[in-house]
Design a protein around this motif. Structure first.
Motif, short mmCIF file in Angstrom:
data_model
loop_
_atom_site.label_atom_id
_atom_site.label_comp_id
_atom_site.label_asym_id
_atom_site.label_seq_id
_atom_site.Cartn_x
_atom_site.Cartn_y
_atom_site.Cartn_z
N THR A 153 0.75 -1.22 -0.07
CA THR A 153 -0.07 -0.04 0.01
C THR A 153 0.79 1.31 0.02
O THR A 153 2.06 1.27 0.70
CB THR A 153 -0.94 0.11 1.27
OG1 THR A 153 -1.92 1.13 0.95
CG2 THR A 153 -0.36 0.24 2.58
N ASP A 193 -3.74 4.03 1.04
CA ASP A 193 -5.09 3.86 1.35
C ASP A 193 -5.64 2.06 1.12
O ASP A 193 -6.53 1.76 1.74
CB ASP A 193 -5.93 4.45 0.28
CG ASP A 193 -5.63 5.93 0.34
OD1 ASP A 193 -5.71 6.48 1.70
OD2 ASP A 193 -5.33 6.81 -0.52
N THR A 194 -5.09 1.46 0.23
CA THR A 194 -5.39 0.06 0.13
C THR A 194 -5.21 -0.55 1.49
O THR A 194 -6.10 -1.39 1.79
CB THR A 194 -4.53 -0.85 -1.13
OG1 THR A 194 -4.80 -0.16 -2.28
CG2 THR A 194 -4.76 -2.28 -1.00
N ASN A 231 -4.42 -6.28 -3.79
CA ASN A 231 -4.26 -4.96 -4.33
C ASN A 231 -5.13 -5.23 -5.73
O ASN A 231 -5.68 -6.09 -6.18
CB ASN A 231 -2.78 -4.92 -4.93
CG ASN A 231 -2.04 -4.49 -3.87
OD1 ASN A 231 -1.16 -5.06 -3.06
ND2 ASN A 231 -2.01 -3.16 -3.61
N SER A 232 -4.87 -4.14 -6.92
CA SER A 232 -5.92 -4.33 -7.93
C SER A 232 -5.48 -5.07 -8.89
O SER A 232 -5.95 -5.36 -10.00
CB SER A 232 -6.14 -2.74 -8.38
OG SER A 232 -4.77 -2.26 -8.69
N ASN A 262 -2.08 3.12 -9.92
CA ASN A 262 -1.79 1.71 -10.19
C ASN A 262 -2.60 1.58 -11.56
O ASN A 262 -2.58 0.24 -12.04
CB ASN A 262 -2.08 0.77 -9.24
CG ASN A 262 -0.85 -0.08 -9.01
OD1 ASN A 262 0.08 -0.28 -9.74
ND2 ASN A 262 -1.03 -0.90 -7.92
#
Ligand SMILES: Cc1ncc(COP(=O)(O)O)c(C=O)c1O
Ligand SMILES: N[C@@H](CCOP(=O)(O)O)C(=O)O
Length: 465
Positions: free
Chosen positions: A140, A143-144, A221-222, A257
């Motif tokens: 991160t 925020d994640t 994560n994304s 990202n």
């Protein structure tokens, strides 16, 4: 629905297995083999749906039979009931045809809550059904981390390890992560930057032997497809609230990202009329240089007043390039290998196809602060520095003043006091549920920027239970 890897070598997976992973085994990212496409008539019929019901319409086809419809709807309703505004994603108007989509009404005050409060529920549901335990390792830039911990802290099936760059997230962000109690929650401050943390996550997926075959490794994560899937919804929601799909919309997206803006690109491919998508970056502007000059060149990471976007390697750009390169896994694998080590120019017609939809703009710290101040003086509305970058880029890149311009408001200003103070303004008070944040006890460990340090830490805490 089947999911395939952008690098073409890993096996295709169903939703449940995509949810329970991160990178594909060939190093690629999972994407749906085919996307659903909706007619204007269908999209129009969703106009009056509340957020959770719209989310069901959009998310259900991606999940297929993995979760029954009633359970999925309950999960969505519970997820978004936890947000601080009844509209879940309200629109604030700054000017004629200019809006901010407030995506910071969730428990951790950033857009990450939209996907991560749902992801925690999805993971817990599937792991309970399978009677399996998993380890989450996440990176991160601020925020994640807190959103993922908040979403996963109650699960008996998950241990969650979140790395942040030591001293490089805001104080509020750090405290949000490190004060969440839970025996399954571990915060690691890495002596490095976000890119270092993100590459360690990817390295763990490439070599999972340290988990001894006893635990599954899952990403929050994304790179995890489920993150992107949940972020598609608010593009439809915003558009429907401003007269869509019977008029086009433009979106400006503060970008790091490339996950959030990729969700907007998917919304367009799924049938939502979108005129333009603006990639708004801070001084870490590799994507802006790529889109505007066709030069993908990695420069050293800069620390800015918008720390959540202090990212050089934007993982999800690969998902866009996969489409642009004709969904040819082997061609993309070669390109990604090249991009990893050298400066790359994309083929001209490929770049032209990117520019049909995407514009870009980079905003430095000083202009970020000026924008916060200018918008506050004009309207009384306080932007966080990431959203300010989006608003500035929107104003610079707008193609058509008659098309509503929606900037994604990605975080609440209270998380970023340094930028607000540098803009000469006062930071508002923390919201009620965080009002004692500064009195809460923090818990985190500092580790070296080394993969073996991370893996040893994870092994020690997972297997000594
Ligand atoms: C507040 C904020 N804005 C914008 C971004 C960029 O979003 P993305 O990484 O999806 O491009 C992030 C995180 O990356 C963020 O935390
Ligand atoms: N801005 C993010 C960085 C990680 O991005 P993700 O969307 O891939 O999780 C953060 O705040 O952590």
């Amino acid at each position: 629905m089947k999911y395939i890897s952008t690098r073409g070598q890993a096996p295709a997976l169903e939703f449940e297995d995509v949810l329970l992973t991160g990178l594909a085994s060939d190093g690629g990212l999972y994407v749906p083999e085919t996307l659903p496409h909706y007619s204007l008539e269908t999209i129009r019929s969703w106009r009056d749906l509340p957020y959770d019901q719209l989310a069901f319409k959009i998310i259900q086809p991606f999940i297929g039979g993995a979760i029954d419809d009633a359970t999925l709807q309950t999960m969505l309703t519970e997820t978004y009931a936890g947000f601080g505004h009844k509209a879940v994603a309200p629109l604030a108007q700054l000017d004629h045809n200019e809006y901010v989509l407030e995506l910071f009404q969730g428990p951790t005050l950033a857009f990450k809550d939209f996907a991560l409060q749902l992801l925690g529920r999805l993971l817990d549901h599937v792991l309970t059904k399978r009677n399996e335990k998993a380890v989450i390792i996440g990176a991160t830039s601020g925020d994640t981390g807190s959103a993922a911990i908040e979403g996963c802290k109650h699960s008996d099936h998950l241990d969650i390890f979140i790395m942040h760059p030591n001293n490089r997230v805001s104080e509020v962000q750090r405290k949000q992560m490190t004060t969440i109690k839970g025996d399954n929650v571990f915060n690691l401050a890495v002596e490095g930057n976000f890119d270092d943390c993100q590459s360690m996550v990817k390295a763990c997926f490439a070599d999972q032997a340290f988990l001894k075959g006893e635990r599954r490794l899952v990403a929050v994560n994304s790179i995890n497809w489920a993150r992107i899937m949940a972020q598609v919804v608010y593009y439809f929601y915003a558009s429907l609230n401003l007269g869509g799909p019977d008029r086009e919309m433009a979106f400006s997206v503060p970008t790091g990202n490339f996950g959030d803006i990729f969700a907007g690109y998917l919304a367009k491919k799924m049938g939502l009329p979108v005129k333009q998508l603006i990639v708004a970056t801070n001084q870490n502007d590799i994507l802006h240089r790529t889109i505007s000059q066709n030069k993908y060149e990695k420069l050293p990471l800069a620390h800015t007043l918008s720390p959540s976007m202090d990212i050089v390697v934007s993982s999800n750009f690969e998902r866009l390039l996969f489409d642009v390169y004709g969904r040819e896994g082997s061609a993309l694998a070669n390109l990604m290998d090249k991009m990893n080590v050298e400066t790359v120019e994309l083929d001209l017609e490929k770049m032209a196809s990117v520019r049909e939809t995407f514009d870009s703009h980079a905003v430095n710290d000083s202009t970020t602060c000026d924008t916060i101040k200018e918008v506050y003086d004009d309207t009384g509305y306080l932007l966080d520095p990431h959203t300010a970058i989006g608003v500035k880029a929107a104003r610079e890149c707008r193609r058509d003043a008659n098309v509503p311009m929606i900037t994604l408001g990605t975080a609440h200003p209270v998380k970023f006091t340094e930028a607000i103070e540098k803009a000469g303004l006062e930071t508002p008070a923390l919201p009620h549920h965080l009002s004692d944040l500064f009195e809460r006890e923090e818990r985190y460990d500092v580790i070296a920027n080394e993969l073996h340090a991370l893996q040893a830490y994870v092994v020690k805490h997972v297997f000594s239970e």
